[in-house]
Every structure is written in structure tokens, then in C-alpha cells.
Design a protein around this motif. Structure first.
Motif, PDB file in Angstrom:
ATOM      1  N   THR A 195       0.631  -1.050   0.117  1.00 55.87           N
ATOM      2  CA  THR A 195      -0.138  -0.043   0.082  1.00 55.87           C
ATOM      3  C   THR A 195       0.802   1.320  -0.161  1.00 55.87           C
ATOM      4  O   THR A 195       0.347   2.221  -0.222  1.00 55.87           O
ATOM      5  CB  THR A 195      -0.799   0.162   1.331  1.00 55.87           C
ATOM      6  N   GLY A 196       2.087   1.176   0.362  1.00 55.74           N
ATOM      7  CA  GLY A 196       3.117   2.401   0.064  1.00 55.74           C
ATOM      8  C   GLY A 196       4.148   2.212  -0.844  1.00 55.74           C
ATOM      9  O   GLY A 196       5.229   2.821  -0.975  1.00 55.74           O
ATOM     10  N   SER A 197       4.102   1.341  -1.937  1.00 59.57           N
ATOM     11  CA  SER A 197       5.070   1.010  -2.644  1.00 59.57           C
ATOM     12  C   SER A 197       5.255   2.652  -3.723  1.00 59.57           C
ATOM     13  O   SER A 197       4.374   3.288  -3.765  1.00 59.57           O
ATOM     14  CB  SER A 197       4.800  -0.149  -3.753  1.00 59.57           C
ATOM     15  N   VAL A 198       6.640   2.552  -4.026  1.00 60.17           N
ATOM     16  CA  VAL A 198       7.074   3.551  -4.876  1.00 60.17           C
ATOM     17  C   VAL A 198       7.853   3.053  -5.982  1.00 60.17           C
ATOM     18  O   VAL A 198       8.107   2.146  -6.194  1.00 60.17           O
ATOM     19  CB  VAL A 198       7.769   4.791  -3.988  1.00 60.17           C
ATOM     20  N   VAL A 199       7.800   4.224  -7.147  1.00 58.85           N
ATOM     21  CA  VAL A 199       8.725   4.230  -8.189  1.00 58.85           C
ATOM     22  C   VAL A 199       9.748   5.238  -7.936  1.00 58.85           C
ATOM     23  O   VAL A 199       9.340   6.359  -7.716  1.00 58.85           O
ATOM     24  CB  VAL A 199       8.015   4.251  -9.536  1.00 58.85           C
ATOM     25  N   VAL A 200      11.039   5.094  -8.227  1.00 62.25           N
ATOM     26  CA  VAL A 200      11.985   6.088  -8.011  1.00 62.25           C
ATOM     27  C   VAL A 200      12.588   6.495  -9.532  1.00 62.25           C
ATOM     28  O   VAL A 200      13.231   5.429 -10.114  1.00 62.25           O
ATOM     29  CB  VAL A 200      13.169   5.625  -7.253  1.00 62.25           C
ATOM     30  N   LEU A 201      12.436   7.529  -9.891  1.00 59.20           N
ATOM     31  CA  LEU A 201      12.828   8.111 -11.298  1.00 59.20           C
ATOM     32  C   LEU A 201      14.076   8.702 -10.983  1.00 59.20           C
ATOM     33  O   LEU A 201      14.242   9.533 -10.300  1.00 59.20           O
ATOM     34  CB  LEU A 201      11.819   9.073 -11.972  1.00 59.20           C
ATOM     35  N   VAL A 202      15.227   8.031 -11.869  1.00 55.38           N
ATOM     36  CA  VAL A 202      16.481   8.926 -11.705  1.00 55.38           C
ATOM     37  C   VAL A 202      16.922   9.408 -12.822  1.00 55.38           C
ATOM     38  O   VAL A 202      17.003   8.674 -14.031  1.00 55.38           O
ATOM     39  CB  VAL A 202      17.528   7.716 -11.100  1.00 55.38           C
ATOM     40  N   THR A 203      17.505  10.518 -12.880  1.00 54.00           N
ATOM     41  CA  THR A 203      18.112  11.243 -14.118  1.00 54.00           C
ATOM     42  C   THR A 203      19.715  11.619 -13.923  1.00 54.00           C
ATOM     43  O   THR A 203      19.869  12.461 -13.046  1.00 54.00           O
ATOM     44  CB  THR A 203      17.716  12.517 -14.479  1.00 54.00           C
ATOM     45  N   VAL A 204      20.344  10.690 -14.221  1.00 53.43           N
ATOM     46  CA  VAL A 204      22.010  11.115 -13.974  1.00 53.43           C
ATOM     47  C   VAL A 204      22.308  12.103 -15.130  1.00 53.43           C
ATOM     48  O   VAL A 204      23.469  12.836 -14.707  1.00 53.43           O
ATOM     49  CB  VAL A 204      22.681   9.586 -14.311  1.00 53.43           C
ATOM     50  N   ARG A 205      21.972  11.999 -16.391  1.00 56.35           N
ATOM     51  CA  ARG A 205      22.217  12.941 -17.508  1.00 56.35           C
ATOM     52  C   ARG A 205      21.032  12.990 -18.294  1.00 56.35           C
ATOM     53  O   ARG A 205      20.170  12.104 -18.073  1.00 56.35           O
ATOM     54  CB  ARG A 205      23.469  12.363 -18.091  1.00 56.35           C
ATOM     55  N   PRO A 206      20.931  14.024 -19.131  1.00 54.78           N
ATOM     56  CA  PRO A 206      19.658  13.950 -20.197  1.00 54.78           C
ATOM     57  C   PRO A 206      19.561  12.648 -20.966  1.00 54.78           C
ATOM     58  O   PRO A 206      18.491  12.190 -21.041  1.00 54.78           O
ATOM     59  CB  PRO A 206      19.970  15.054 -20.891  1.00 54.78           C
ATOM     60  N   ASP A 207      20.801  11.933 -21.386  1.00 53.73           N
ATOM     61  CA  ASP A 207      20.590  10.622 -21.996  1.00 53.73           C
ATOM     62  C   ASP A 207      20.869   9.681 -21.152  1.00 53.73           C
ATOM     63  O   ASP A 207      20.941   8.506 -21.622  1.00 53.73           O
ATOM     64  CB  ASP A 207      21.639  10.832 -23.068  1.00 53.73           C
ATOM     65  N   GLN A 208      20.740   9.752 -19.876  1.00 57.26           N
ATOM     66  CA  GLN A 208      20.913   8.677 -18.773  1.00 57.26           C
ATOM     67  C   GLN A 208      19.701   8.439 -17.881  1.00 57.26           C
ATOM     68  O   GLN A 208      20.087   9.469 -16.912  1.00 57.26           O
ATOM     69  CB  GLN A 208      22.145   8.351 -18.579  1.00 57.26           C
ATOM     70  N   ARG A 209      18.563   7.900 -17.914  1.00 56.93           N
ATOM     71  CA  ARG A 209      17.572   7.996 -16.960  1.00 56.93           C
ATOM     72  C   ARG A 209      17.046   6.895 -16.743  1.00 56.93           C
ATOM     73  O   ARG A 209      17.085   5.927 -17.718  1.00 56.93           O
ATOM     74  CB  ARG A 209      16.456   8.713 -17.774  1.00 56.93           C
ATOM     75  N   PHE A 210      16.290   6.427 -15.462  1.00 56.73           N
ATOM     76  CA  PHE A 210      16.041   5.280 -15.025  1.00 56.73           C
ATOM     77  C   PHE A 210      14.633   5.275 -14.423  1.00 56.73           C
ATOM     78  O   PHE A 210      14.421   6.384 -13.660  1.00 56.73           O
ATOM     79  CB  PHE A 210      17.134   4.460 -14.004  1.00 56.73           C
ATOM     80  N   ALA A 211      13.942   4.203 -14.346  1.00 49.88           N
ATOM     81  CA  ALA A 211      12.661   4.195 -13.528  1.00 49.88           C
ATOM     82  C   ALA A 211      12.897   2.559 -12.552  1.00 49.88           C
ATOM     83  O   ALA A 211      13.006   1.705 -13.365  1.00 49.88           O
ATOM     84  CB  ALA A 211      11.333   4.018 -14.401  1.00 49.88           C
ATOM     85  N   PHE A 212      13.014   3.032 -11.166  1.00 49.65           N
ATOM     86  CA  PHE A 212      13.433   1.683 -10.481  1.00 49.65           C
ATOM     87  C   PHE A 212      11.982   1.638 -10.131  1.00 49.65           C
ATOM     88  O   PHE A 212      11.511   2.251  -9.215  1.00 49.65           O
ATOM     89  CB  PHE A 212      14.327   2.062  -9.548  1.00 49.65           C
ATOM     90  N   ILE A 213      11.503   0.456 -10.420  1.00 48.90           N
ATOM     91  CA  ILE A 213       9.686   0.208 -10.372  1.00 48.90           C
ATOM     92  C   ILE A 213       9.655  -0.895  -9.088  1.00 48.90           C
ATOM     93  O   ILE A 213       8.640  -1.228  -8.731  1.00 48.90           O
ATOM     94  CB  ILE A 213       9.248  -0.154 -11.777  1.00 48.90           C
TER      95      ILE A 213
END
Length: 285
Positions: A195-213
Motif C-alpha cells: 500500500t506504500g510502494s513507490v517508483v524512483v525516477l533517476v536522471t543522471v544525465r539527459p541521456d541516462q534516465r532510469f525508472a526503478f519500479i
């Protein structure tokens, strides 16, 4: 939401990751689960090695881990679980051991962001003396989760910092929490698995982005095939399967823009370097 959605383009452009950011994976072990129990359409002959991997995000204002993997007391933690949740497993080096082996300066580590409180995401907190960043709703979930007592064990004595989603809608999600205020690490609610799960969106550079789901999907097929867990596993493992469908659609729409990383699929971490001596960056002045 399409690949040329102007709203997505504006949100991505607004992220301002500072120089000196870096990201590393810290694999701590695996446990075995057949694909048939991981996603609809999977085969019992296809044995998957579920990853238990933490991620270190380095930022000039303070580094954070995303989840903590298996800990030094992982065997004991497994014995605390109901028998049906105990899978064949392999334990590797803990996050704590990997940080030390790399010569990492632990004063840089400002906290651990939990995608949720299940044991295989929090076990490594047993040897990390840093604040735990977790949603208020997930704290309530963990307090009442009688089938998984590990979080309550490993969180004892830690500085547990609950937070709320105090920011606007972000990339299709209804609210957000911008950790550093620059768009580089943005946490969004995804309360379907717990009930409290999250997704963490990380932008290291404009061409390097991640969604840790986290456990929104256990394997990449959940995103690439747009399928949930099998019915039995939804009943056993999920809090709100309708919300998972909704958030899987949101994550799938983001896949053209960023690397999607289900917590338990080693393929999702492809391209993220390991933490080794000499690879950590220096804090920007």
C-alpha cells in the motif's frame, strides 16, 4: 501518452541533474522462482534467478541507496518468513561489504530509499547505519504485515524518516517527491504491490534516465508484454491489482525515454556499472 508526448518532453527537460552524479548497481544475491509464478504466460520450465540488487545514486548533496538487498543476517531473515515464501537462494556480498571493498566514504551516504518494505529489499539494512526513507503509508503497511516481520527487525535503531508526496503530478503519476529539488531523483507513488510502494525516477544525465519500479513487475515481461503476475500470486503478493495495471501502463509509456528496472530482473540493470575501487566519484564542491 505517446513517444512524442509534449508533457513528457517538458517534464524530462525540467530535470537538472548536477555534475558529479553517478549510479552503480550492488548485487547481493539471487533466489530462484519459475517464470510461471512471475508473470502471466511464463513457463514452469523457465527458472528465473530473481535479483536482490541495491542501487547507489551519487549526488553532490548526498548519496542515496535504492533498496538494500540481502544482508549479513539474510539466512535468519529467510527463516522468519512463511514457508511458502522461502525459495532456493544464493547469497553474495552485502551492500555494506561492497561499499567497504570499493573504498567508499560512508559519510557521503545520506539514506536508503525503500521501494517497499518486503524482506528482500530491506535485509541489508542490518549492516547499514543510515536513515531509512520510506513513505508514511508503507510504514503503516509494514507495521501490520504479519507475514513479513523482517523490516521491523532491521529498522530497529535506525532513523526512519517517513515522507509524503508534496510535489505535483509527474510523468503520468498523480504526485511526486523531489528528493534534491532538481529533478534528478523523483519518487512517485505506486501503491499496488504494497500500500506504500513507490517508483524512483533517476536522471543522471539527459541521456541516462532510469525508472526503478520495485515489485510493480517482478520481471521485464511485466512491462514489455504488459502482463501482471498470475492470479494466485496477485492474491498472495499484491494489495491492489487494479492499481498495478494502471501503474504498469504508466511505466510502459515511459519506456521509450528511460531504462525500466524491475527490482528482481538482472536484465534491467544492464549497463549500470558495478561499484569497484576507483570508480566512485568525488563530491562536487
Amino acid at each position: 501518452m505517446t513517444n512524442n508526448d509534449p508533457g513528457v518532453a517538458r517534464a524530462l527537460a525540467a530535470a537538472g541533474p548536477p555534475p558529479g552524479m553517478a549510479i552503480f548497481q550492488l548485487p547481493t544475491g539471487t533466489y530462484e522462482t519459475p517464470a510461471a509464478l512471475a508473470f502471466q504466460g511464463g513457463s514452469f520450465r523457465d527458472r528465473r534467478q530473481f535479483a536482490a540488487t541495491a542501487v547507489l545514486v551519487q549526488h553532490p548533496e548526498g548519496d542515496v541507496l535504492i533498496d538494500a538487498g540481502f544482508g549479513a543476517q539474510a539466512e535468519e531473515h529467510i527463516r522468519m518468513l512463511p514457508s511458502f515464501r522461502r525459495s532456493p537462494h544464493h547469497l553474495g556480498s552485502t551492500v555494506s561489504e561492497q561499499l567497504d571493498a570499493a573504498g567508499y566514504d560512508r559519510t557521503r551516504l545520506s539514506g536508503v530509499i525503500l521501494t517497499h518494505s518486503h524482506w528482500d529489499h530491506v535485509s541489508g539494512l542490518d549492516s547499514l547505519d543510515v536513515p531509512i526513507l520510506v513513505t508514511d503509508e508503507e510504514l503503516r503497511y509494514a507495521d501490520h504485515n504479519r507475514g513479513d516481520r523482517v523490516f521491523r527487525r532491521v529498522a530497529a535503531g535506525h532513523d526512519v524518516r517517513g515522507y509524503s508526496f508534496d510535489g505535483p503530478a509527474h510523468l503520468g503519476f498523480p504526485a511526486s517527491h523531489d528528493l534534491h529539488g532538481d529533478g534528478s531523483v523523483v519518487i512517485v507513488p505506486a501503491p499496488g504491490h504494497t500500500t506504500g510502494s513507490v517508483v524512483v525516477l533517476v536522471t543522471v544525465r539527459p541521456d541516462q534516465r532510469f525508472a526503478f519500479i520495485g515489485d510493480l513487475a517482478w520481471q521485464l515481461e511485466g512491462v514489455t508484454h504488459r502482463v501482471q503476475r498470475p492470479l494466485l500470486m496477485r492474491i498472495l503478493a499484491d494489495s491492489d491489482s487494479a492499481r498495478i495495471r494502471q501503474d504498469l501502463a504508466r511505466v510502459t509509456a515511459l519506456s521509450p525515454y528511460m531504462q525500466i528496472v524491475p527490482a528482481h530482473d538482472a536484465r534491467g540493470y544492464d549497463g549500470i556499472p558495478l561499484l569497484v575501487p576507483g570508480r566512485t566519484t568525488s563530491r562536487a564542491s
